[in-house]
Design a protein around this motif. Structure first.
Motif, PDB file in Angstrom:
ATOM      1  N   PHE A 232       0.811  -1.224   0.000  1.00 33.52           N
ATOM      2  CA  PHE A 232       0.000   0.000   0.000  1.00 33.52           C
ATOM      3  C   PHE A 232       0.841   1.269   0.000  1.00 33.52           C
ATOM      4  O   PHE A 232       0.354   2.343   0.341  1.00 33.52           O
ATOM      5  CB  PHE A 232      -0.943  -0.002   1.206  1.00 33.52           C
ATOM      6  N   ASN A 233       2.104   1.149  -0.389  1.00 29.65           N
ATOM      7  CA  ASN A 233       2.965   2.321  -0.471  1.00 29.65           C
ATOM      8  C   ASN A 233       2.389   3.303  -1.495  1.00 29.65           C
ATOM      9  O   ASN A 233       2.214   2.951  -2.657  1.00 29.65           O
ATOM     10  CB  ASN A 233       4.381   1.897  -0.877  1.00 29.65           C
ATOM     11  N   PRO A 234       2.104   4.552  -1.103  1.00 25.97           N
ATOM     12  CA  PRO A 234       1.493   5.509  -2.047  1.00 25.97           C
ATOM     13  C   PRO A 234       2.479   6.138  -3.028  1.00 25.97           C
ATOM     14  O   PRO A 234       2.077   6.942  -3.864  1.00 25.97           O
ATOM     15  CB  PRO A 234       0.907   6.583  -1.111  1.00 25.97           C
ATOM     16  N   ASN A 235       3.766   5.798  -2.931  1.00 28.94           N
ATOM     17  CA  ASN A 235       4.780   6.390  -3.807  1.00 28.94           C
ATOM     18  C   ASN A 235       4.455   6.105  -5.272  1.00 28.94           C
ATOM     19  O   ASN A 235       4.474   4.952  -5.709  1.00 28.94           O
ATOM     20  CB  ASN A 235       6.155   5.817  -3.451  1.00 28.94           C
ATOM     21  N   PRO A 236       4.161   7.120  -6.088  1.00 29.88           N
ATOM     22  CA  PRO A 236       3.801   6.895  -7.494  1.00 29.88           C
ATOM     23  C   PRO A 236       4.981   6.476  -8.362  1.00 29.88           C
ATOM     24  O   PRO A 236       4.796   6.150  -9.528  1.00 29.88           O
ATOM     25  CB  PRO A 236       3.259   8.266  -7.937  1.00 29.88           C
ATOM     26  N   LEU A 237       6.208   6.500  -7.808  1.00 28.42           N
ATOM     27  CA  LEU A 237       7.385   6.133  -8.583  1.00 28.42           C
ATOM     28  C   LEU A 237       7.625   4.622  -8.590  1.00 28.42           C
ATOM     29  O   LEU A 237       8.388   4.121  -9.417  1.00 28.42           O
ATOM     30  CB  LEU A 237       8.625   6.857  -8.046  1.00 28.42           C
ATOM     31  N   GLN A 238       6.998   3.898  -7.669  1.00 27.50           N
ATOM     32  CA  GLN A 238       7.156   2.445  -7.648  1.00 27.50           C
ATOM     33  C   GLN A 238       6.358   1.829  -8.784  1.00 27.50           C
ATOM     34  O   GLN A 238       5.237   2.241  -9.067  1.00 27.50           O
ATOM     35  CB  GLN A 238       6.697   1.863  -6.313  1.00 27.50           C
ATOM     36  N   ARG A 239       6.925   0.834  -9.411  1.00 28.50           N
ATOM     37  CA  ARG A 239       6.304   0.234 -10.601  1.00 28.50           C
ATOM     38  C   ARG A 239       4.928  -0.337 -10.291  1.00 28.50           C
ATOM     39  O   ARG A 239       3.943  -0.006 -10.948  1.00 28.50           O
ATOM     40  CB  ARG A 239       7.230  -0.853 -11.159  1.00 28.50           C
ATOM     41  N   HIS A 240       4.842  -1.229  -9.309  1.00 28.94           N
ATOM     42  CA  HIS A 240       3.573  -1.853  -8.957  1.00 28.94           C
ATOM     43  C   HIS A 240       3.313  -1.737  -7.463  1.00 28.94           C
ATOM     44  O   HIS A 240       4.065  -2.286  -6.652  1.00 28.94           O
ATOM     45  CB  HIS A 240       3.567  -3.338  -9.343  1.00 28.94           C
ATOM     46  N   THR A 241       2.284  -1.022  -7.086  1.00 28.02           N
ATOM     47  CA  THR A 241       1.745  -1.036  -5.728  1.00 28.02           C
ATOM     48  C   THR A 241       0.233  -1.177  -5.866  1.00 28.02           C
ATOM     49  O   THR A 241      -0.315  -1.127  -6.974  1.00 28.02           O
ATOM     50  CB  THR A 241       2.059   0.261  -4.964  1.00 28.02           C
ATOM     51  N   PHE A 242      -0.442  -1.348  -4.744  1.00 24.76           N
ATOM     52  CA  PHE A 242      -1.901  -1.444  -4.787  1.00 24.76           C
ATOM     53  C   PHE A 242      -2.493  -0.214  -5.462  1.00 24.76           C
ATOM     54  O   PHE A 242      -3.410  -0.327  -6.285  1.00 24.76           O
ATOM     55  CB  PHE A 242      -2.441  -1.580  -3.363  1.00 24.76           C
ATOM     56  N   THR A 244      -0.974   2.106  -7.566  1.00 20.59           N
ATOM     57  CA  THR A 244      -0.660   2.291  -8.990  1.00 20.59           C
ATOM     58  C   THR A 244      -1.509   1.355  -9.857  1.00 20.59           C
ATOM     59  O   THR A 244      -1.964   1.743 -10.938  1.00 20.59           O
ATOM     60  CB  THR A 244       0.837   2.032  -9.282  1.00 20.59           C
ATOM     61  N   ILE A 245      -1.748   0.143  -9.363  1.00 14.54           N
ATOM     62  CA  ILE A 245      -2.537  -0.811 -10.142  1.00 14.54           C
ATOM     63  C   ILE A 245      -4.014  -0.432 -10.161  1.00 14.54           C
ATOM     64  O   ILE A 245      -4.663  -0.457 -11.212  1.00 14.54           O
ATOM     65  CB  ILE A 245      -2.342  -2.238  -9.598  1.00 14.54           C
ATOM     66  N   ILE A 246      -4.554  -0.051  -9.009  1.00 16.11           N
ATOM     67  CA  ILE A 246      -5.977   0.284  -8.938  1.00 16.11           C
ATOM     68  C   ILE A 246      -6.267   1.614  -9.636  1.00 16.11           C
ATOM     69  O   ILE A 246      -7.159   1.703 -10.490  1.00 16.11           O
ATOM     70  CB  ILE A 246      -6.465   0.333  -7.478  1.00 16.11           C
ATOM     71  N   ILE A 247      -5.522   2.660  -9.294  1.00 18.44           N
ATOM     72  CA  ILE A 247      -5.806   3.985  -9.864  1.00 18.44           C
ATOM     73  C   ILE A 247      -5.261   4.086 -11.278  1.00 18.44           C
ATOM     74  O   ILE A 247      -5.999   4.353 -12.233  1.00 18.44           O
ATOM     75  CB  ILE A 247      -5.203   5.093  -8.972  1.00 18.44           C
ATOM     76  N   GLY A 248      -3.958   3.867 -11.421  1.00 17.46           N
ATOM     77  CA  GLY A 248      -3.354   3.975 -12.742  1.00 17.46           C
ATOM     78  C   GLY A 248      -3.890   2.939 -13.712  1.00 17.46           C
ATOM     79  O   GLY A 248      -4.171   3.239 -14.874  1.00 17.46           O
ATOM     80  N   GLY A 249      -4.071   1.715 -13.222  1.00 15.33           N
ATOM     81  CA  GLY A 249      -4.587   0.656 -14.087  1.00 15.33           C
ATOM     82  C   GLY A 249      -6.007   0.925 -14.550  1.00 15.33           C
ATOM     83  O   GLY A 249      -6.360   0.647 -15.699  1.00 15.33           O
ATOM     84  N   THR A 250      -6.834   1.476 -13.675  1.00  9.16           N
ATOM     85  CA  THR A 250      -8.218   1.789 -14.048  1.00  9.16           C
ATOM     86  C   THR A 250      -8.266   2.862 -15.122  1.00  9.16           C
ATOM     87  O   THR A 250      -9.015   2.751 -16.106  1.00  9.16           O
ATOM     88  CB  THR A 250      -9.029   2.226 -12.819  1.00  9.16           C
ATOM     89  N   PHE A 251      -7.468   3.909 -14.976  1.00  9.65           N
ATOM     90  CA  PHE A 251      -7.408   4.945 -16.010  1.00  9.65           C
ATOM     91  C   PHE A 251      -6.909   4.357 -17.333  1.00  9.65           C
ATOM     92  O   PHE A 251      -7.460   4.626 -18.403  1.00  9.65           O
ATOM     93  CB  PHE A 251      -6.482   6.088 -15.570  1.00  9.65           C
ATOM     94  N   THR A 252      -5.856   3.547 -17.248  1.00 14.62           N
ATOM     95  CA  THR A 252      -5.258   2.991 -18.461  1.00 14.62           C
ATOM     96  C   THR A 252      -6.235   2.103 -19.219  1.00 14.62           C
ATOM     97  O   THR A 252      -6.450   2.271 -20.421  1.00 14.62           O
ATOM     98  CB  THR A 252      -3.992   2.180 -18.106  1.00 14.62           C
ATOM     99  N   TRP A 253      -6.867   1.160 -18.517  1.00 16.56           N
ATOM    100  CA  TRP A 253      -7.720   0.190 -19.204  1.00 16.56           C
ATOM    101  C   TRP A 253      -9.103   0.734 -19.507  1.00 16.56           C
ATOM    102  O   TRP A 253      -9.767   0.246 -20.429  1.00 16.56           O
ATOM    103  CB  TRP A 253      -7.783  -1.109 -18.399  1.00 16.56           C
ATOM    104  N   THR A 254      -9.571   1.747 -18.765  1.00 11.15           N
ATOM    105  CA  THR A 254     -10.838   2.379 -19.143  1.00 11.15           C
ATOM    106  C   THR A 254     -10.687   3.113 -20.471  1.00 11.15           C
ATOM    107  O   THR A 254     -11.612   3.160 -21.281  1.00 11.15           O
ATOM    108  CB  THR A 254     -11.313   3.354 -18.053  1.00 11.15           C
ATOM    109  N   SER A 255      -9.503   3.672 -20.706  1.00 12.51           N
ATOM    110  CA  SER A 255      -9.269   4.334 -21.990  1.00 12.51           C
ATOM    111  C   SER A 255      -9.321   3.332 -23.136  1.00 12.51           C
ATOM    112  O   SER A 255      -9.599   3.695 -24.279  1.00 12.51           O
ATOM    113  CB  SER A 255      -7.905   5.041 -21.986  1.00 12.51           C
ATOM    114  N   ILE A 256      -9.098   2.049 -22.836  1.00 15.88           N
ATOM    115  CA  ILE A 256      -9.151   1.006 -23.858  1.00 15.88           C
ATOM    116  C   ILE A 256     -10.565   0.433 -23.974  1.00 15.88           C
ATOM    117  O   ILE A 256     -11.138   0.368 -25.063  1.00 15.88           O
ATOM    118  CB  ILE A 256      -8.137  -0.105 -23.542  1.00 15.88           C
ATOM    119  N   LEU A 490       8.129   7.814 -12.956  1.00 12.10           N
ATOM    120  CA  LEU A 490       6.723   7.589 -12.635  1.00 12.10           C
ATOM    121  C   LEU A 490       6.296   6.203 -13.120  1.00 12.10           C
ATOM    122  O   LEU A 490       6.692   5.767 -14.201  1.00 12.10           O
ATOM    123  CB  LEU A 490       5.864   8.658 -13.322  1.00 12.10           C
ATOM    124  N   SER A 491       5.516   5.497 -12.306  1.00 11.09           N
ATOM    125  CA  SER A 491       5.026   4.177 -12.716  1.00 11.09           C
ATOM    126  C   SER A 491       4.317   4.279 -14.057  1.00 11.09           C
ATOM    127  O   SER A 491       3.517   5.188 -14.295  1.00 11.09           O
ATOM    128  CB  SER A 491       4.063   3.625 -11.661  1.00 11.09           C
TER     129      SER A 491
END
Length: 582
Positions: A232-242, A244-256, A490-491
């Motif tokens: 649950f590390n909130p650091n946006p520079l880490q490749r995979h955290t809870f 980055t996957i939930i927030i970043g992944g949702t934005f990424t795949w919703t665009s698809i 940035l992840s």
């Protein structure tokens, strides 16, 4: 458990299995070129006549999501960074719900073919044209990479002829797209997703047998720190955290799934909105199955090579060669099974490329050709659509050739669109040129102490650095700047998030400063309360009284009024009026 040994090579049966996959895909295209009278109109060719049902569309959505990059890349991600990748299961759920409940209702009721038609309806022609051109350029670039990158990885491990496979993949894909249109694309995807699951399953079963069972694989993964599900590390520079996957992944795949033409075109080809939504939710099950298979393959990779990492030991030259390496290691005694896995990887390529070609033809016809030549007949439009498929197939093959010369992989209202695109492009290219240091990406430890010194693999391959990568020596020889260590680190999952937020911010800023709040917006272009309440129409179906209905509800869904068959086929004038009102 069996110790690693010299890996095998491809035999005749492996080539037969791979060729069989290509042949069946081509035959499906030929079948749909003539079935049901062939592709008589552009709507038949590009949208399957808008008569598709949920299950084949769902499997097609799943197949297109899983390119060969996913087949080869996801297990190596799990091998290097751990099973936290499985958190994407939550992301997929959020993406599908957003796509089905927010984007689909609006696109479906408008009866559009190109998603970029919405931009003109909501804004103006300039924004539509800009979106179309960006999509065409980005898709051709991406499709070229999808064809070339896995071909290179498989060539270096299996000995498959690089350019022979690239050309064969592109030609077969173009052939069945041109012959059978969207129906051929969807039904070949159904066949290919079966091949993908079979390929993954054969690897998982054999790895479990060799390693002493799934429990051994899980124990090895646990001992190696690979079962790192919760970070649950909130650091946006880490490749995979809870996060980055939930927030970043949702934005990424919703665009698809939400707005990308390749995906939207499939689910709005369904015969009713209910079927379209159902296709997305069935597709969610497919995504979960593929994710589980990918993660298990990654854990099997680690269990097999936890004390002798082939990448560190220079037996492979890039992480995406690890899966082919494992296949030739554990399946070498079963002629045809290594070929099945290669067919699995290339099924991912075919499904992604075919959907891209069909989508490119659709947006070109709807956004560039039809507005300028409105008098063209349906037969002419159908022939032109087929010609566009050939053209874009050739361009994608050409882009694959160009990809071999590239040094970096591009990832990636009007002012907001351009600003978001520029920001995403900037951080994406920067991250490729100046990759984050290991302490930022936090890869897990890999060992080589168990390697047999005589098992060096030099007899079967020549290591060649992947053209898209920057070697560690290059990275460390360059003086790092704060921009490299922060912005470019940035992840990758946040690239889409940043681009989306910048687009919204700049777009709203420009709109507010130029009187945007004074505009009257047609409610058809927005998600309304009625769109949500219509989800419950299925429960009202039993209460309907038999009698004349100007616009019947099929399968519990609401047909697209823009393609009401009562209006098109009715001989009574009142039928047409009633259909139009709906």
């Amino acid at each position: 458990m069996g110790a690693p040994r010299d890996i095998g090579t491809f035999v005749v049966w492996d080539y037969v299995v791979f060729a069989g996959m290509l042949l069946i895909s081509a035959v499906i295209g030929i079948y749909y070129a003539f079935a049901g009278g062939g592709q008589q109109t552009s709507k038949d060719f590009l949208m399957g006549g808008r008569r598709m049902t949920a299950v084949p569309v769902a499997l097609s959505l799943t197949a297109s999501f899983m390119s060969a990059v996913t087949v080869l890349g996801t297990p190596s991600e799990v091998y290097r960074f751990g099973a936290i990748f499985s958190i994407f299961a939550i992301t997929y759920f959020l993406v599908v719900v957003l796509s089905a409940e927010v984007f689909l209702p609006v696109f479906y009721k408008l009866g559009i073919t190109s998603t970029y038609e919405y931009l003109e309806l909501r804004f103006n022609k300039c924004v539509r044209l800009c979106g179309t051109i960006l999509f065409i350029v980005q898709t051709i670039l991406y499709t070229g990479i999808v064809i070339y990158a896995p071909a290179l990885a498989l060539n270096q491990v299996t000995g498959f002829d690089l350019w022979g496979v690239v050309v064969a993949t592109g030609v077969v894909c173009t052939f069945y797209c041109t012959m059978g249109g969207l129906k051929a694309v969807i039904w070949t995807d159904v066949f290919q997703v079966g091949i993908m699951v079979a390929g993954f399953t054969s690897v998982i079963i054999k790895a479990a047998l060799i390693q002493g069972g799934i429990s051994t694989i899980i124990n090895d993964a646990s001992n190696g720190g690979r079962l790192n599900f919760w970070n649950f590390n909130p650091n946006p520079l880490q490749r995979h955290t809870f996060w980055t996957i939930i927030i970043g992944g949702t934005f990424t795949w919703t665009s698809i799934y939400g707005v990308n033409q390749s995906q939207v075109q499939r689910y709005i080809s369904c015969k009713s909105r209910f079927q379209a939504k159902l296709s997305l939710y069935i597709n969610l099950l497919g995504l979960w199955v593929i994710l589980v298979c990918s993660v298990l393959c990654g854990l099997a990779l680690y269990s097999r090579y936890h004390d002798c990492d082939p990448w560190t030991a220079k037996k492979v030259s890039a992480p995406d060669q690890l899966m082919p390496y494992l296949v030739l290691d554990i399946l070498q005694d079963y002629p045809g099974l290594p070929g099945l896995f290669v067919a699995c990887a290339y099924s991912g390529t075919l499904s992604t490329v075919s959907s891209s070609i069909n989508a490119l033809a659709a947006v070109t016809m709807e956004d560039l050709v039809k507005p300028r030549f409105p008098s063209l007949s349906e037969k002419s439009l159908s022939w032109l659509s087929q010609g566009m498929s050939v053209l874009f197939g050739a361009l994608c093959i050409g882009m694959a050739a160009l990809a071999s010369l590239m040094g970096a992989l591009l990832q990636g209202a009007l002012g907001g669109l351009l600003a978001g695109f520029a920001i995403s492009l900037w951080v994406g290219i920067g991250a490729q040129l100046y990759p984050p240091l290991p302490e930022r990406m936090m890869p897990l430890r890999l060992e080589t102490h168990g390697c047999n010194s005589t098992y060096n693999g030099t007899n079967w391959m020549t290591t060649t650095e992947m053209p898209f990568s920057t070697s560690a020596s290059q990275v460390h020889n360059i003086e790092r700047t704060p921009l490299m260590d922060n912005w470019y680190s940035l992840s990758y999952l946040y690239f889409s998030t940043v681009g989306t937020l910048v687009t919204l911010f700049v777009g709203m800023l420009i709109s507010l400063s130029t009187g945007g709040r004074k505009q009257n917006i047609d409610c058809r272009f927005l998600l309304t309360k009625e769109d949500f309440l219509s989800n419950f129409d299925i429960f009202k179906k039993k209460k309907q009284v038999l009698g004349y209905k100007s616009h019947p509800v099929e399968d519990g869904g609401t047909d697209n009024p823009a393609f009401n068959h009562i209006e098109l086929n009715g001989t009574d004038q009142s039928s047409k009026i009633s259909g139009t009102r709906l």
